[in-house]
Design a protein around this motif. Sequence first.
Motif, PDB file in Angstrom:
ATOM      1  N   GLY A 254      46.721  13.828  39.553  1.00 52.81           N
ATOM      2  CA  GLY A 254      46.320  13.668  40.942  1.00 52.81           C
ATOM      3  C   GLY A 254      47.118  12.593  41.648  1.00 52.81           C
ATOM      4  O   GLY A 254      47.536  12.738  42.798  1.00 52.81           O
ATOM      5  N   LYS A 255      47.380  11.508  40.935  1.00 57.03           N
ATOM      6  CA  LYS A 255      48.172  10.417  41.504  1.00 57.03           C
ATOM      7  C   LYS A 255      49.607  10.865  41.774  1.00 57.03           C
ATOM      8  O   LYS A 255      50.177  10.562  42.823  1.00 57.03           O
ATOM      9  N   VAL A 256      50.200  11.594  40.818  1.00 55.47           N
ATOM     10  CA  VAL A 256      51.579  12.076  40.980  1.00 55.47           C
ATOM     11  C   VAL A 256      51.677  13.019  42.179  1.00 55.47           C
ATOM     12  O   VAL A 256      52.594  12.912  43.002  1.00 55.47           O
ATOM     13  N   LEU A 257      50.740  13.958  42.275  1.00 62.59           N
ATOM     14  CA  LEU A 257      50.777  14.914  43.380  1.00 62.59           C
ATOM     15  C   LEU A 257      50.661  14.199  44.723  1.00 62.59           C
ATOM     16  O   LEU A 257      51.291  14.599  45.710  1.00 62.59           O
ATOM     17  N   GLY A 258      49.863  13.131  44.759  1.00 57.40           N
ATOM     18  CA  GLY A 258      49.750  12.352  45.974  1.00 57.40           C
ATOM     19  C   GLY A 258      51.076  11.693  46.334  1.00 57.40           C
ATOM     20  O   GLY A 258      51.480  11.676  47.498  1.00 57.40           O
ATOM     21  N   ILE A 259      51.750  11.165  45.332  1.00 59.50           N
ATOM     22  CA  ILE A 259      53.068  10.546  45.556  1.00 59.50           C
ATOM     23  C   ILE A 259      54.057  11.582  46.079  1.00 59.50           C
ATOM     24  O   ILE A 259      54.901  11.298  46.917  1.00 59.50           O
ATOM     25  N   LYS A 264      46.277  17.792  49.331  1.00 57.44           N
ATOM     26  CA  LYS A 264      45.114  18.633  49.049  1.00 57.44           C
ATOM     27  C   LYS A 264      44.922  18.813  47.549  1.00 57.44           C
ATOM     28  O   LYS A 264      43.808  18.680  47.031  1.00 57.44           O
ATOM     29  N   GLU A 265      46.016  19.115  46.838  1.00 57.69           N
ATOM     30  CA  GLU A 265      45.918  19.271  45.384  1.00 57.69           C
ATOM     31  C   GLU A 265      45.523  17.958  44.722  1.00 57.69           C
ATOM     32  O   GLU A 265      44.737  17.929  43.778  1.00 57.69           O
ATOM     33  N   SER A 266      46.061  16.859  45.249  1.00 57.61           N
ATOM     34  CA  SER A 266      45.742  15.542  44.702  1.00 57.61           C
ATOM     35  C   SER A 266      44.260  15.240  44.842  1.00 57.61           C
ATOM     36  O   SER A 266      43.600  14.832  43.870  1.00 57.61           O
ATOM     37  N   VAL A 267      43.716  15.448  46.022  1.00 59.77           N
ATOM     38  CA  VAL A 267      42.289  15.172  46.271  1.00 59.77           C
ATOM     39  C   VAL A 267      41.410  16.053  45.385  1.00 59.77           C
ATOM     40  O   VAL A 267      40.412  15.590  44.830  1.00 59.77           O
ATOM     41  N   THR A 268      41.802  17.314  45.220  1.00 58.60           N
ATOM     42  CA  THR A 268      41.018  18.230  44.380  1.00 58.60           C
ATOM     43  C   THR A 268      40.921  17.724  42.944  1.00 58.60           C
ATOM     44  O   THR A 268      39.844  17.692  42.350  1.00 58.60           O
ATOM     45  N   LEU A 269      42.058  17.310  42.370  1.00 54.73           N
ATOM     46  CA  LEU A 269      42.060  16.831  40.987  1.00 54.73           C
ATOM     47  C   LEU A 269      41.306  15.509  40.841  1.00 54.73           C
ATOM     48  O   LEU A 269      40.576  15.306  39.868  1.00 54.73           O
ATOM     49  N   LEU A 270      41.466  14.624  41.813  1.00 59.80           N
ATOM     50  CA  LEU A 270      40.780  13.339  41.741  1.00 59.80           C
ATOM     51  C   LEU A 270      39.270  13.509  41.880  1.00 59.80           C
ATOM     52  O   LEU A 270      38.492  12.776  41.249  1.00 59.80           O
ATOM     53  N   LYS A 271      38.837  14.480  42.685  1.00 62.94           N
ATOM     54  CA  LYS A 271      37.403  14.766  42.786  1.00 62.94           C
ATOM     55  C   LYS A 271      36.853  15.287  41.464  1.00 62.94           C
ATOM     56  O   LYS A 271      35.736  14.928  41.055  1.00 62.94           O
ATOM     57  N   LEU A 272      37.639  16.137  40.777  1.00 61.43           N
ATOM     58  CA  LEU A 272      37.218  16.612  39.454  1.00 61.43           C
ATOM     59  C   LEU A 272      37.088  15.444  38.474  1.00 61.43           C
ATOM     60  O   LEU A 272      36.122  15.366  37.705  1.00 61.43           O
ATOM     61  N   ALA A 273      38.068  14.548  38.508  1.00 63.56           N
ATOM     62  CA  ALA A 273      38.026  13.382  37.621  1.00 63.56           C
ATOM     63  C   ALA A 273      36.811  12.513  37.930  1.00 63.56           C
ATOM     64  O   ALA A 273      36.149  12.000  37.021  1.00 63.56           O
ATOM     65  N   LEU A 274      36.499  12.365  39.204  1.00 61.82           N
ATOM     66  CA  LEU A 274      35.361  11.532  39.605  1.00 61.82           C
ATOM     67  C   LEU A 274      34.033  12.150  39.191  1.00 61.82           C
ATOM     68  O   LEU A 274      33.087  11.431  38.833  1.00 61.82           O
ATOM     69  N   GLU A 275      33.959  13.468  39.224  1.00 59.04           N
ATOM     70  CA  GLU A 275      32.739  14.138  38.762  1.00 59.04           C
ATOM     71  C   GLU A 275      32.487  13.870  37.278  1.00 59.04           C
ATOM     72  O   GLU A 275      31.337  13.771  36.843  1.00 59.04           O
ATOM     73  N   LEU A 276      33.578  13.763  36.521  1.00 55.74           N
ATOM     74  CA  LEU A 276      33.458  13.511  35.084  1.00 55.74           C
ATOM     75  C   LEU A 276      33.186  12.038  34.782  1.00 55.74           C
ATOM     76  O   LEU A 276      32.516  11.710  33.798  1.00 55.74           O
ATOM     77  N   GLU A 277      33.718  11.151  35.626  1.00 49.25           N
ATOM     78  CA  GLU A 277      33.504   9.703  35.451  1.00 49.25           C
ATOM     79  C   GLU A 277      33.135   9.088  36.797  1.00 49.25           C
ATOM     80  O   GLU A 277      33.938   8.415  37.438  1.00 49.25           O
TER      81      GLU A 277
END
Length: 357
Positions: A254-259, A264-277
């Motif tokens: 998610g961080k790489v995609l943001g860079i 949009k893809e970055s936010v999607t992955l980071l939201k998934l990570a946040l749901e898990l932690e």
Amino acid sequence: MPEVDQTKEMKVEKVEEVNVELEGKTDIPDDGWLDVLGSGDLKKKVIKAGIVESRPFKGHTVVMNAYGKLENGMEVDKREQLTFTIGDSEVIVGLDMIAPLMDKGEIALVYIASRFGYGSKGLPPNIPPDSNIIYQVELLDYAPEQEPCSLSITERMVIGNRKRERGNWWFNREEYSMAIQCYSAAIDFLDDAEEEYGDDIRPEVREILAERLKALNNMGAAQIKIEAYDMAVKSLDTVLKCQPSNVKALFRKGKVLGIQGKMKESVTLLKLALELEPESRLIHQELAKMREKARIEAESEKSLYRRMLGLKKDITQSDRRYPVIKSFPWKTWLIAFVILLIALVAYQNLTPLYELI
């Protein structure tokens, strides 16, 4: 695996360069010290000769004892049965470079300047920054490194984890290219290509796969640090293919995609990570940062479209009762209508003249 092959291209062939420089070099000073590079930064003095013409070279796994001292005589960095593969960056550069210059059974003093040792960071608490070290080194044994396919899973685990842990050591020192070399070498051993990965794989295979994914995940983190973003994405994709809920891989990708500007893809992955932690402050911070970037990017796109269409800025909250009246360009349209009317009258007056001609 493609990502591993690409990473291996980054390896520095320091050991081979040393061997080339030493071809035909026999001038050893009277004090017995051989200046390996001619710069005084790496020197070797034989104390006890070994078996003639029994030297290892790049790709060999060596075993040696190494006892270091600072220039003030303080003993540091004592290593017994130190095992590493030449050229895989598993030890400091000076020891990696000196190993191919020793015969089996040889004992030598080796002077290693700071830049080929622990550098400006040193090795707290015993080795200060920018310290030169004199080692007494004994080459106990060596052998060609065995191909992973010829080893048992247990043997591959031992070698692979040794290389992975050394990669972690380099990573923590912020020596990311060296870390990538170790991770890449580790991945070669932490694999079982003959196995079909699935729910029914043997426990030992599942274990080595887990260790391999750790190395890939860490390699992705190191690749991000050196801005090798495409390679990092490939490494992390391999992890997520096997472990879709791997929080570290989700966060890093998610961080790489943001860079890379893929908000949009970055936010999607980071939201998934946040749901898990959900308690992770780091993920919260990165997600907030990417959302703000996405908002700014969307505003920038809107502003660009408005300029292209010749429209004014967005209607404010207080103007929303009369959106059409406030935003419609009445003056522009009125002037255009008058010009059109004048053109029509002129056309009607000129038409007979054209017909006469």
